[in-house]
Write a protein that holds these residues in place. Structure first.
Motif, mmCIF file in Angstrom:
data_model
loop_
_atom_site.group_PDB
_atom_site.id
_atom_site.type_symbol
_atom_site.label_atom_id
_atom_site.label_comp_id
_atom_site.label_asym_id
_atom_site.label_seq_id
_atom_site.Cartn_x
_atom_site.Cartn_y
_atom_site.Cartn_z
ATOM 1 N N GLN A 186 1.053 -0.890 0.374
ATOM 2 C CA GLN A 186 0.459 0.123 -0.483
ATOM 3 C C GLN A 186 1.112 1.625 -0.313
ATOM 4 N N ILE A 187 2.060 1.436 1.101
ATOM 5 C CA ILE A 187 2.875 2.292 0.347
ATOM 6 C C ILE A 187 3.108 2.953 -0.616
ATOM 7 N N ILE A 188 3.862 1.501 -1.609
ATOM 8 C CA ILE A 188 4.833 1.598 -2.553
ATOM 9 C C ILE A 188 3.239 2.306 -3.572
ATOM 10 N N ARG A 189 2.918 1.896 -3.796
ATOM 11 C CA ARG A 189 0.668 2.201 -4.650
ATOM 12 C C ARG A 189 0.638 3.477 -4.226
ATOM 13 N N LEU A 190 0.240 3.973 -3.316
ATOM 14 C CA LEU A 190 0.311 5.329 -2.097
ATOM 15 C C LEU A 190 1.083 6.373 -3.372
ATOM 16 N N THR A 249 -0.683 6.759 -7.009
ATOM 17 C CA THR A 249 -1.497 7.254 -7.099
ATOM 18 C C THR A 249 -0.916 9.214 -6.373
ATOM 19 N N GLY A 250 0.237 9.400 -6.088
ATOM 20 C CA GLY A 250 0.767 10.197 -5.893
ATOM 21 C C GLY A 250 0.441 10.897 -4.611
ATOM 22 N N GLU A 251 0.120 9.644 -3.791
ATOM 23 C CA GLU A 251 -0.547 10.325 -1.994
ATOM 24 C C GLU A 251 1.104 10.437 -1.744
ATOM 25 N N VAL A 252 1.783 10.921 -1.914
ATOM 26 C CA VAL A 252 2.975 11.021 -0.749
ATOM 27 C C VAL A 252 2.764 11.371 0.337
ATOM 28 N N GLY A 253 2.110 11.672 0.737
ATOM 29 C CA GLY A 253 1.594 12.290 2.023
ATOM 30 C C GLY A 253 0.510 11.320 3.334
#
Lengths: 291, 445
Positions: free
Chosen positions: A250-254, A258-262
């Motif tokens: 999930q961390i990598i995906r986000l 999906t560009g949700e670094v925060g």
């Protein structure tokens, strides 16, 4: 004065390692914590959101379930391998060293030298509809049980977990084997003279003597379970549905898909806290129990 | 010193540990940066006379095509050298924004979906080139996926920021050998297709061959039959667009009905693309919804059956031909060193007869842009059918971008897991659609 000189020299020796540690562990850690407070795609402008990302991690059912899956994996990465290794060590301790024992050792340790990605690919083939697992089941008349293990909602998480068991058993076994080698044989001899059976020897000699090694094996494999990534990413990618999704994937995906670094950083910090919350008590109890 | 011998060590250690903390503090402002404002620069359509290197970064799975195009371009313009770097598609997609933002950005980057890149000021607007080269005359639904409004996000209108080299469309492969045995004609409507599937199931065939990854294409085609504009607007992120609604919900319900009637393989969630292809070309199925990018492979491997490729039928025989399609999109980074050469390459790849032939011959892709010159095609087979279908949809100007392109995380984060849940019965059509909507809204927020 001589002490100071030695301290300085000592400092000089640890400096490179400390430098790398600060540069590649401490600094990124502070940055992850910092990013977790922003809504940021990794490139453009960031917006301060305070603790909202943490709230999302704790309330979004998919993210929450992924943490639960990581906890379930502890059973497969830690409990099963440590139990099997203990059993193997106890059994082999009673056998004379010979071809069988060294062959068994090699076989148990082999998975440990295969890269996790390779292990996941091998098992993906074995679990597939026409793969080895189903071939064996069909050959022994259990074709009703045959199924695409990694694509079945009911079996996927356990199937992924068993890949982890297969890999960590080798590591746990070697660690416990080394520990068992340090036990004074005289203890077993004395116990046998007193009429102890195999179970009693295991309970009163092997197990207490291996306490430290078990602690180390449990700690390291628990961390591997909670932060698991490679095996899940390669074998299922978190599917089917979200049934094998774990925080590592999930961390990598986000962060990168999906560009949700925060949000990704917040999940990483939560994962870090979770690992510490699980592992620290294990360490403390292990230290207390030390003679 | 003698009184406190440890001070130097403590200071040094403290300083070392303080380093990251201090840098974190000093960097406590918001990370990242806003778009740089640059004045529009004059463009040129003439290639430079002196030796120039065009750098291009693209996906490795199509490397033979990029290499062939690169060397053909070099051949046509000897002063230009095309330097190609390829990498795995998924990695390219993830790293794309970082390449764009880098100081030594390539001149041409294969970039599947705009995401935040326009809002972040990373892409060179291609509008001046589009006007100079006449790309504006291409069918609009080939371009609208890369038209982006002034807000930097809304797609479908505004300036052009990317151009496709080679198109593929999703269509219906039919095992006409099996269809003839059933005594049925090619279906002209979804209803006729369902009747044929019922007959095929009766005859012991897999009526509709699909892989897990291909299920979303079936669903999208069902949606397009009644709600093509709605789907297109949603994928393009038009204001107020939603994927929820009676038509899309009915489409998802139809897919579940097909599942219940046994038209899909019972283990469809475990079927990968390779397995689906070999099941279909091996004659085990009647229909196969898949992209034309597989047409060459189907023609090669389907030796025992005859195969046709058509647009997936609509509600009736008179429905306008509609197809899901996306180009191999390329963008020119705002930091590119030779944007004029990059634009000239894009124009050449769409319009030059040799380049158009290479697309078909090397990759089974269909050239977009002007209908003329027609590429050279084999006279029959799925690939030839696909080219005819592509021309028909181009004429009707009814291409719809993939649901998966609605947002960067749509495919892996939402569409595939949600389809698993839908097909497995853990979700229902309304829930499925609301999850898609929620995730897109969250990602675009």
């Amino acid at each position: 004065m001589r002490d100071t000189g030695r301290d300085r020299a000592g400092l000089l020796w640890v400096l490179p390692a400390l430098g790398f540690y600060a540069c590649f562990v401490l600094y990124p850690l502070t940055q992850t914590a910092r990013y977790s407070l922003y809504d940021w795609n990794g490139i453009g402008e960031a917006t301060w959101v305070g603790l909202r990302n943490y709230l999302t991690v704790l309330t979004d059912p998919t993210l929450r379930d992924s943490v639960v899956h990581a906890l379930v994996l502890i059973l497969f990465f830690t409990v099963i391998p440590v139990s099997i290794s203990l059993l193997a060590v106890a059994t082999m301790g009673r056998l004379r060293t010979g071809a069988f024992v060294s062959a068994a050792r090699t076989v148990l340790f082999l998975p440990q030298i295969i890269p996790l990605v390779g292990a996941a690919i091998i098992w993906t083939w074995m679990y597939s509809d026409q793969g080895a697992v189903n071939q064996v089941l069909r050959a022994v008349g259990l074709s009703a049980l045959a199924r695409p293990w990694l694509a079945d909602f009911g079996t996927a998480l356990a199937a992924v977990g068993l890949i982890g068991s297969w890999v960590s058993t080798g590591f746990c076994f070697v660690l416990l084997m080394v520990g068992a080698g340090k036990i004074d044989p005289a203890l077993y001899e004395a116990a046998r003279l007193d009429g102890a059976n195999a179970a009693q020897e295991f309970r009163h000699i092997t197990l207490p003597a291996l306490r430290n090694e078990i602690g180390v094996a449990a700690t390291i494999t628990t961390i591997a379970a909670l932060s698991s990534f490679d095996i899940v990413y390669v074998s299922t990618g978190g599917g089917p549905g979200f049934s094998t999704m774990v925080p590592g994937v999930q961390i990598i995906r986000l962060a990168f898909t999906t560009g949700e670094v925060g949000l990704s950083s917040a999940l990483a910090i939560v994962l870090l806290a979770l690992v510490l919350a699980v592992v620290l008590p294990m360490q403390v109890s292990n230290r207390k129990a030390r003679p | 010193m003698a009184t406190s011998p440890n001070i130097p060590r403590r200071t040094a250690l403290g300083a070392l540990l303080a380093l990251p903390a201090a840098s974190a503090l000093s960097a406590c402002g918001a990370p990242g940066s806003g778009p740089a404002t640059t004045a529009p620069r004059p463009i040129g359509t003439e290639l430079p006379g002196e030796p120039t290197t065009l750098t291009m970064r693209a996906n490795a799975d199509q490397a033979p095509l990029w290499e062939a195009l690169g060397s053909a371009f070099e051949h046509a313009h000897p002063q230009i050298t095309v330097e190609l770097v390829t990498e795995d598609f998924a990695a390219l997609q993830q790293n794309g924004p970082r390449y764009l933002a880098s100081q030594d950005a390539p001149d041409l980057l294969r970039f599947p979906s705009p995401g935040d890149a326009v809002a972040d000021g990373l892409l060179l607007p291609l509008q001046p080139y589009a006007e100079a080269y006449g790309w504006e005359d291409f069918p609009e639904t080939q371009l609208n996926q890369w038209r982006i409004a002034a807000d930097g996000y809304t797609r479908g209108e505004g300036d052009l920021y990317g151009l496709g080299i080679g198109f593929a469309l999703v269509g219906l492969y039919t095992n006409t050998t099996a269809l003839d045995e059933l005594g049925l004609p090619l279906p002209a409507s979804l209803e006729a297709m369902a009747e044929a599937m019922a007959a095929a199931t009766e005859a012991g065939l897999t009526a509709l061959v699909a892989s897990q990854a291909g299920l979303s294409n079936i669903l999208q085609n069902l949606m397009q039959a009644t709600a093509a504009e709605q789907v297109s607007d949603w994928v393009l992120g038009k204001p107020g667009a939603t994927i929820e609604g009676p038509e899309t919900e009915a489409a998802a319900a139809t897919l579940l009905d097909w599942r219940d009637r046994g038209y899909l393989a019972p283990d469809v969630l475990a079927v990968d693309d390779a397995a689906a292809l070999s099941a279909f070309t091996g004659g085990q199925g009647l229909f196969y919804v898949q992209g034309s990018w597989m047409a060459a492979a189907v023609d090669q491997t389907a030796t025992d059956i005859d195969v046709s490729f058509t647009v997936v039928p609509g509600t009736g025989p008179d429905s306008a031909p509609t197809a899901t399609s996306a180009p191999n999109s390329f963008v020119i980074p705002a930091n590119a060193e030779h944007p004029d050469v990059a634009a000239a390459f894009l124009n050449w790849a769409s319009t030059d007869p040799e380049a158009r032939d290479l697309l078909v011959a090397t990759a089974g892709l269909l050239p977009g842009g002007p209908v003329e010159p027609e590429p050279t095609l084999a006279s029959e087979g799925a690939l030839a059918d696909a080219a005819a279908a592509f021309t028909a949809v181009s004429a009707a100007d009814r291409f719809v971008d993939f649901l998966a392109n609605a947002s960067a995380g749509m495919l892996t984060g939402t569409l595939q897991p949600q389809i698993d849940l839908l097909i497995d019965g853990q979700s229902d059509p309304a829930t499925f659609l609301s999850r898609l909507q929620e995730d897109v809204e969250r990602e675009r927020a």
